[in-house]
Scaffold this motif. Structure first.
Motif, PDB file in Angstrom:
ATOM      1  N   GLN A 201      12.880  29.052  12.815  1.00 32.44           N
ATOM      2  CA  GLN A 201      13.154  30.327  12.160  1.00 32.44           C
ATOM      3  C   GLN A 201      12.881  30.252  10.663  1.00 32.44           C
ATOM      4  N   MET A 202      13.264  29.128  10.032  1.00 32.54           N
ATOM      5  CA  MET A 202      13.050  28.980   8.584  1.00 32.54           C
ATOM      6  C   MET A 202      11.565  29.038   8.226  1.00 32.54           C
ATOM      7  N   LEU A 203      10.717  28.465   9.067  1.00 35.40           N
ATOM      8  CA  LEU A 203       9.288  28.436   8.786  1.00 35.40           C
ATOM      9  C   LEU A 203       8.527  29.559   9.479  1.00 35.40           C
ATOM     10  N   ASN A 204       9.261  30.432  10.163  1.00 36.98           N
ATOM     11  CA  ASN A 204       8.662  31.564  10.870  1.00 36.98           C
ATOM     12  C   ASN A 204       7.588  31.102  11.852  1.00 36.98           C
ATOM     13  N   LEU A 205       7.945  30.108  12.678  1.00 32.41           N
ATOM     14  CA  LEU A 205       7.028  29.549  13.666  1.00 32.41           C
ATOM     15  C   LEU A 205       7.372  30.075  15.057  1.00 32.41           C
ATOM     16  N   PRO A 206       6.390  30.128  15.940  1.00 31.90           N
ATOM     17  CA  PRO A 206       6.683  30.598  17.293  1.00 31.90           C
ATOM     18  C   PRO A 206       7.560  29.615  18.065  1.00 31.90           C
ATOM     19  N   GLU A 207       8.315  30.128  19.023  1.00 29.76           N
ATOM     20  CA  GLU A 207       9.150  29.274  19.861  1.00 29.76           C
ATOM     21  C   GLU A 207       8.266  28.270  20.597  1.00 29.76           C
ATOM     22  N   GLY A 208       8.763  27.052  20.773  1.00 30.02           N
ATOM     23  CA  GLY A 208       8.001  26.014  21.450  1.00 30.02           C
ATOM     24  C   GLY A 208       7.136  25.182  20.516  1.00 30.02           C
ATOM     25  N   THR A 209       7.253  25.390  19.204  1.00 28.11           N
ATOM     26  CA  THR A 209       6.480  24.643  18.220  1.00 28.11           C
ATOM     27  C   THR A 209       6.893  23.172  18.226  1.00 28.11           C
ATOM     28  N   VAL A 210       5.900  22.280  18.076  1.00 25.29           N
ATOM     29  CA  VAL A 210       6.166  20.842  18.002  1.00 25.29           C
ATOM     30  C   VAL A 210       5.594  20.289  16.709  1.00 25.29           C
ATOM     31  N   MET A 211       6.029  19.072  16.367  1.00 25.31           N
ATOM     32  CA  MET A 211       5.565  18.398  15.158  1.00 25.31           C
ATOM     33  C   MET A 211       5.214  16.958  15.517  1.00 25.31           C
ATOM     34  N   THR A 212       4.120  16.442  14.937  1.00 27.77           N
ATOM     35  CA  THR A 212       3.739  15.046  15.083  1.00 27.77           C
ATOM     36  C   THR A 212       3.251  14.534  13.727  1.00 27.77           C
ATOM     37  N   VAL A 213       3.367  13.220  13.513  1.00 25.91           N
ATOM     38  CA  VAL A 213       3.042  12.622  12.221  1.00 25.91           C
ATOM     39  C   VAL A 213       2.104  11.433  12.419  1.00 25.91           C
ATOM     40  N   CYS A 214       1.165  11.281  11.494  1.00 26.89           N
ATOM     41  CA  CYS A 214       0.302  10.095  11.447  1.00 26.89           C
ATOM     42  C   CYS A 214       0.420   9.538  10.048  1.00 26.89           C
TER      43      CYS A 214
ATOM     44  N   THR B 144      -5.956   8.328  18.546  1.00 25.91           N
ATOM     45  CA  THR B 144      -4.914   9.198  19.100  1.00 25.91           C
ATOM     46  C   THR B 144      -3.566   8.491  19.186  1.00 25.91           C
ATOM     47  N   HIS B 145      -3.552   7.174  19.385  1.00 28.63           N
ATOM     48  CA  HIS B 145      -2.279   6.445  19.486  1.00 28.63           C
ATOM     49  C   HIS B 145      -1.583   6.260  18.138  1.00 28.63           C
ATOM     50  N   GLU B 146      -2.250   6.606  17.038  1.00 26.95           N
ATOM     51  CA  GLU B 146      -1.632   6.473  15.719  1.00 26.95           C
ATOM     52  C   GLU B 146      -0.665   7.614  15.399  1.00 26.95           C
ATOM     53  N   TRP B 147      -0.687   8.664  16.193  1.00 32.18           N
ATOM     54  CA  TRP B 147       0.197   9.809  15.985  1.00 32.18           C
ATOM     55  C   TRP B 147       1.513   9.588  16.718  1.00 32.18           C
ATOM     56  N   SER B 148       2.590  10.092  16.138  1.00 28.69           N
ATOM     57  CA  SER B 148       3.881  10.023  16.821  1.00 28.69           C
ATOM     58  C   SER B 148       3.862  10.955  18.029  1.00 28.69           C
ATOM     59  N   ARG B 149       4.825  10.766  18.916  1.00 30.03           N
ATOM     60  CA  ARG B 149       4.968  11.697  20.031  1.00 30.03           C
ATOM     61  C   ARG B 149       5.359  13.061  19.481  1.00 30.03           C
ATOM     62  N   PRO B 150       4.792  14.130  20.022  1.00 29.30           N
ATOM     63  CA  PRO B 150       5.198  15.459  19.555  1.00 29.30           C
ATOM     64  C   PRO B 150       6.692  15.690  19.791  1.00 29.30           C
ATOM     65  N   SER B 151       7.374  16.146  18.771  1.00 25.55           N
ATOM     66  CA  SER B 151       8.813  16.417  18.841  1.00 25.55           C
ATOM     67  C   SER B 151       9.047  17.908  18.701  1.00 25.55           C
TER      68      SER B 151
ATOM     69  N   ARG C 202       0.826  -1.208   0.000  1.00 29.77           N
ATOM     70  CA  ARG C 202       0.000   0.000   0.000  1.00 29.77           C
ATOM     71  C   ARG C 202       0.859   1.257   0.000  1.00 29.77           C
ATOM     72  N   ASP C 203       0.322   2.335  -0.531  1.00 35.66           N
ATOM     73  CA  ASP C 203       1.035   3.603  -0.567  1.00 35.66           C
ATOM     74  C   ASP C 203       0.790   4.381   0.718  1.00 35.66           C
ATOM     75  N   PRO C 204       1.852   4.808   1.410  1.00 35.75           N
ATOM     76  CA  PRO C 204       1.670   5.573   2.647  1.00 35.75           C
ATOM     77  C   PRO C 204       1.341   7.042   2.369  1.00 35.75           C
ATOM     78  N   ILE C 205       0.504   7.599   3.203  1.00 35.87           N
ATOM     79  CA  ILE C 205       0.172   9.023   3.200  1.00 35.87           C
ATOM     80  C   ILE C 205       0.522   9.529   4.593  1.00 35.87           C
ATOM     81  N   GLN C 206       1.357  10.564   4.683  1.00 37.98           N
ATOM     82  CA  GLN C 206       1.706  11.110   5.990  1.00 37.98           C
ATOM     83  C   GLN C 206       1.018  12.451   6.194  1.00 37.98           C
ATOM     84  N   VAL C 207       0.425  12.605   7.362  1.00 31.43           N
ATOM     85  CA  VAL C 207      -0.205  13.855   7.754  1.00 31.43           C
ATOM     86  C   VAL C 207       0.638  14.422   8.887  1.00 31.43           C
ATOM     87  N   TRP C 208       1.113  15.643   8.724  1.00 30.91           N
ATOM     88  CA  TRP C 208       1.962  16.288   9.723  1.00 30.91           C
ATOM     89  C   TRP C 208       1.173  17.419  10.374  1.00 30.91           C
TER      90      TRP C 208
END
Length: 91
Positions: free
Chosen positions: A73-86, A58-65, A29-35
């Motif tokens: 800075q590159m994406l002009n995001l506020p300090e403390g920003t996190v990312m998670t993936v499903c 909710t358990h299908e998402w990665s831990r917020p990193s 199957r082809d994976p689709i990632q949602v960030w």
């Protein structure tokens, strides 16, 4: 519309290359990632919202990193920003 399925609910199909199966966790199957990238409270609220709507458990998402300073800075995001993936798979 293509139906998305989680990895746990799909049976493996045969007849495809071993390399492809390794890339997609043993299936063809082809994976689709949602960030999700935002403040921790907004990421958690969105995960909950998507769960209520039936998109992903909710358990299908990665831990917020945390994002490092350069990425923030590159994406002009506020300090403390996190990312998670499903990862979902096309059926």
């Amino acid at each position: 519309m293509t139906k998305l399925r989680s990895d746990r609910s799909h049976t493996e199909r045969s007849g495809h290359s071993a390399a492809r199966k390794i890339e997609t966790g043993g299936t063809d199957r082809d994976p689709i990632q949602v960030w999700l990238i935002s403040k921790p409270k907004d990421v958690q609220a969105t995960i909950h919202n998507l769960h209520v709507r039936g998109f992903a458990e909710t358990h299908e998402w990665s831990r917020p990193s945390p994002w490092n300073e350069t990425q923030t800075q590159m994406l002009n995001l506020p300090e403390g920003t996190v990312m998670t993936v499903c990862t979902k798979y096309l059926s």
